[in-house]
Scaffold this active site. Structure first.
Site: not given
Ligand code: MCN
Ligand code: CUM
Length: 788
Positions: A222, A372-373, A742
């Protein structure tokens, strides 16, 4: 908020279809195990059946007789290069391969390199290892007892099994406030060890090119750049300096935090490739994955919540013992050994709070990784949302009413919490009221009264969580000293199409789509014309990776900032083309036009072409920009979830009848993707609440090391999630967006527990630890005399 761009452009707010899906749903993705390199060898790992034992001999002779087995690598082999230990992300140390003793069941003992995966597995069977079993500690409380056997004998000065003590808040003030409180409820809570169990296990191909002295590692990570730096720090002394390392994360089949750390298998494969000079592939099987890496939680929490008789909360005190297994390999920012657990005052205006966490070593695999924490926020939310219901029960108040009474008022943002955070924005009342309306809360309460009269067990549970995501700011957040920011680089090509690269790495979240939408929003270039790339350290700008729902708050913001730099330059070019001054131009998505003369305009595509063919004298050609974005604060998404359960008195089975989730992640980039994130997150929140648990017997033998025992929910167990939203933009994020990935996993479990406890409250039940399996619930029913 109506989208600013047309559906063709597909900027923010459009539910455009995921660009990655055509290849993924047709089985045409490119995962690590899909890659085959010429001359590639295969690695398999010998693992110990003992949880704690001295290794007295490793005999490889028989294995090496098998045709196709080329080498058996042991800790002694790695010790020659000082590669038998490695640092963890928490600045602890972890074995790559042992030289003296093993510390948990299924730990790596040796690696077999062979010409095929099957031969490698035969080789593993043929390696014989002699062990001298040692006493095992699986209970972290026992690990900390005076006189307990010291586990980390590799650490010269270590005299106990204590890893760290960490605290936040005002100890004395909280003590006083609890003494003066009119009511105090206290509760022990245990959040068991669980495993992310993503569809794809971990693995890599290490490919060392002897001629160029360059190492390429295709791996399930990641955080490719951070891994590259860690590799360089670990192996720099044997010539692997950072410019000669390329980490490539291809498609990833789910990460969920489990793919943040560096696992021994990666390092052994790299060492093997460097030593043998051929590419080496290592792919974990399902059992190895479940037994040896990616473990989360294992938090023993003691919480006390004080309040006035009218329900006004006055103080929260939490003491936690964290079981980290034999090494602290958690993936947290360096200064936060307990992650962001101090968000545990939650959504409430809590005048006093104090929290402390101690970490302990035990004979288990390194824990505290993630699930996912958002860095221990799941544990924090579980504690405060359970305690809130405990208090409501104690005061015989409605739990919704108690929450509404204690929420941080909407006009108090930015809000400074007693434990030191500045919440950027929120409107908790609105989210809870919306959820209550949607589910018909008052009617459900009436129904519950009726059902109770008939002996039926129905419960309603609420969770009004506050998340904390988006690390940086870099002044507080680093990993092994690397500051936590993130990056974007956008290049607009002469014909008006774009390539955008980011320092994060999607594992299923849909970045190829949503990042393209951010560029579309800012520049008016259709999202379909923006190719997004992540995960290759040779091409992507340096970033810290995707976890802790930080991609939108950091790299997403960087994307907007880079696009705005491009727009600034585009404006200069437009002024040149239209022969007016910049001040005379107005921007609407996709074009600059002259104020008062809208027919005189230039589209972004025309401007881009000019940037390469007809740019003003004295201006550099081209149209591209990079941004390294250091967020001024974290973002604080939130939500209110309400769950209705019915409990079967015959079997103890908990049936989720309805579940309404109202989420607020500020402005939304792609509503469909956000809904998908919430659906998946809710199922992953239900899983530990009802099904998933990994435990160990006294001998350190793992219970739950296969999918026979570790129950991952399928579509059958998953109820119909009902989602809705409120929108409270982040005041500091350039797009007003907050992270969301998360939220649902963090918010859902206590809603389900609160519902089950609510169903049994009239029988005197005050708390149930997760997972609330049918057996556990049935035993309670039996004890209370209501089992059928
Ligand atoms: N998004 C959006 N509008 C927002 C916030 C987010 O459209 N206001 C969209 C983003 O553009 C992105 C998605 O939602 O496409 C998730 O965005 P974000 O909340 O920024 O999270 P990350 O992209 O950093 O993803 C990490 C998060 C984590 S930490 C875990 S754990 C997890 C999760 O995402 N692991 C996943 N969701 C997952 N989903 C899938 N399918 N697989 C994983 O491994
Ligand atoms: Cu705590 S699980 Mo996500 O932060 O990749």
């Amino acid at each position: 908020m109506a989208p600013k761009t047309t559906a063709d452009v597909g900027g923010m707010g459009h539910s455009i279809r995921r660009k990655e899906d055509p290849r993924l749903i047709r089985g045409q993705g490119n995962f690590v195990d899909d890659i085959t390199l010429p001359g590639m060898l295969y690695m398999d790992i010998v693992r110990t059946p003992y949880a704690h034992a001295k290794i007295t001999a490793i005999n490889s002779e028989e294995a090496l007789k098998i045709p196709g087995v080329l080498a058996v690598i042991t800790g002694a082999d790695l010790a020659k290069y000082n590669l038998h230990w490695m640092p963890t992300l928490m600045s602890d140390t972890q074995m790559v391969l042992p030289t003296e003793k093993v510390m948990y069941q299924s730990q790596e003992v040796a690696a077999v390199i062979a010409t095929s995966r099957y031969v490698a597995a035969d080789g593993v069977e043929a390696v014989s290892v002699d062990y001298e079993p040692l006493p095992v500690i699986v209970d972290p409380f026992k690990a900390l007892e005076p006189g307990a056997q010291v586990l980390r004998t590799d650490k010269k000065d270590k005299k106990d099994n204590h890893i760290f003590h960490w605290e936040a808040g005002d100890r004395a003030g909280t003590e006083k406030a609890l003494k003066e409180a009119e009511v105090v409820v206290s509760q022990d809570l245990y959040l068991p060890r669980i495993h992310v169990a993503s569809i794809e296990t971990c693995g890599c191909i290490a490919d060392f090119d002897k001629v160029r002295g360059k190492l390429t590692v295709y791996m399930t990570t990641q955080a490719p750049h951070a891994i590259r730096t860690v590799f360089a720090l670990v192996a720099g002394h044997v010539g692997l300096s950072e410019e000669r390392i390329r980490i490539v994360s291809p498609d990833i089949g789910g990460g969920f935090g489990g793919k943040v750390p560096v696992y021994p298998g990666y390092v052994i494969a790299v060492a093997a490739s460097v030593l043998i000079g051929k590419p080496v592939k290592w792919i974990e099987d399902r059992m190895e994955n479940l037994q040896a890496d990616s473990f989360a939680r294992d938090y023993h929490i003691k919480a006390e919540l004080g309040a006035k008789k009218d329900g006004r909360m006055t103080a929260l005190r939490i003491k936690t013992l964290a079981d980290h297994g034999y090494a602290d390999a958690a993936a947290n920012p360096s200064k936060f050994p307990a992650g962001l657990f101090s968000i545990c005052t939650g959504s409430y205006d809590m005048p006093h709070a104090f929290v402390e966490v101690d970490g302990a070593y035990t004979n288990k695999p390194p824990g505290g990784v993630a699930y996912r924490c958002s860095f221990r926020v799941t544990e924090a939310v579980h504690a405060i949302e359970r305690m809130t219901d405990r208090l409501a029960q104690e005061l015989k108040m409605d739990p919704a009413e108690l929450r509404l009474k204690n929420f941080i008022p909407a006009d108090k943002f930015p809000y400074h919490s007693a434990l030191g955070w500045e919440y950027d924005s929120g409107n908790y009342q609105a989210a809870l009221r919306k959820a209550m309306d949607k589910i018909g809360y008052q009617a459900l309460r009436k129904e519950q009264v009726e059902k109770r009269k008939r002996g039926e067990l129905m419960g309603i549970g609420i969770s009004s969580f506050t998340e904390i995501v988006g690390a940086g700011p870099s002044k507080h957040f680093d990993i092994l000293g690397i500051k936590m920011f993130d990056s974007a680089e956008i290049r607009i090509h002469p014909t008006g199409k774009a390539t955008a690269r980011f320092g994060t790495k999607s594992q299923g979240q849909g970045h190829e789509t949503t990042y393209a939408q951010i560029v579309a929003e800012e520049l008016g270039i259709p999202a379909k014309d923006v190719e997004v790339e992540e995960g290759d350290t040779d091409t992507a700008p340096y970033g810290l990776g995707t976890y802790a729902s930080r991609s939108t708050p950091t790299a997403g913001a960087a994307g907007a900032m880079a696009a705005r730099k491009i727009r600034e330059k585009a404006k200069k070019i437009a002024a040149h083309l239209l022969e007016v001054s910049e001040e005379d131009l107005v921007w609407e998505p996709g074009k600059f036009s002259v104020k008062g003369a809208p027919q005189k305009s230039k589209t972004i595509q025309e401007i881009t072409f000019a940037a390469y063919t007809n740019h003003p004298q004295g201006m550099e050609a081209g149209l591209e920009a990079v941004s390294y974005y250091d967020p001024p604060n974290l973002t604080f998404p939130f939500g209110s979830y309400i769950c209705v359960v019915d409990i079967d008195r015959g079997t103890g089975e908990v049936k989720i009848r309805r579940f309404v989730a109202v989420d607020d992640c500020g402005n939304i980039i792609n509503p469909m993707i956000v809904e998908g994130q919430i659906h998946g997150g809710l199922t992953m929140g239900m899983a530990p609440a009802l099904l998933e648990e990994i435990s160990y017997d006294e001998g350190g033998n793992m219970q739950g090391g296969s999918f026979m025992d570790y129950l991952v929910p399928t579509a059958v167990e998953t109820p119909k999630w009902e989602t809705d939203k409120t929108v409270t933009p982040s005041p500091h994020h350039p797009l007003g967006a907050k992270g969301v990935g998360e939220s649902a996993t963090v918010g859902a479990p206590p809603a389900i527990v609160n519902a089950v406890v609510d169903a049994l409250a009239h029988l005197g039940v005050r708390h149930i630890d997760i997972p609330m399996t049918p057996e556990k619930v049935w035993r309670i029913l039996k004890e209370k005399g209501v089992a059928e």
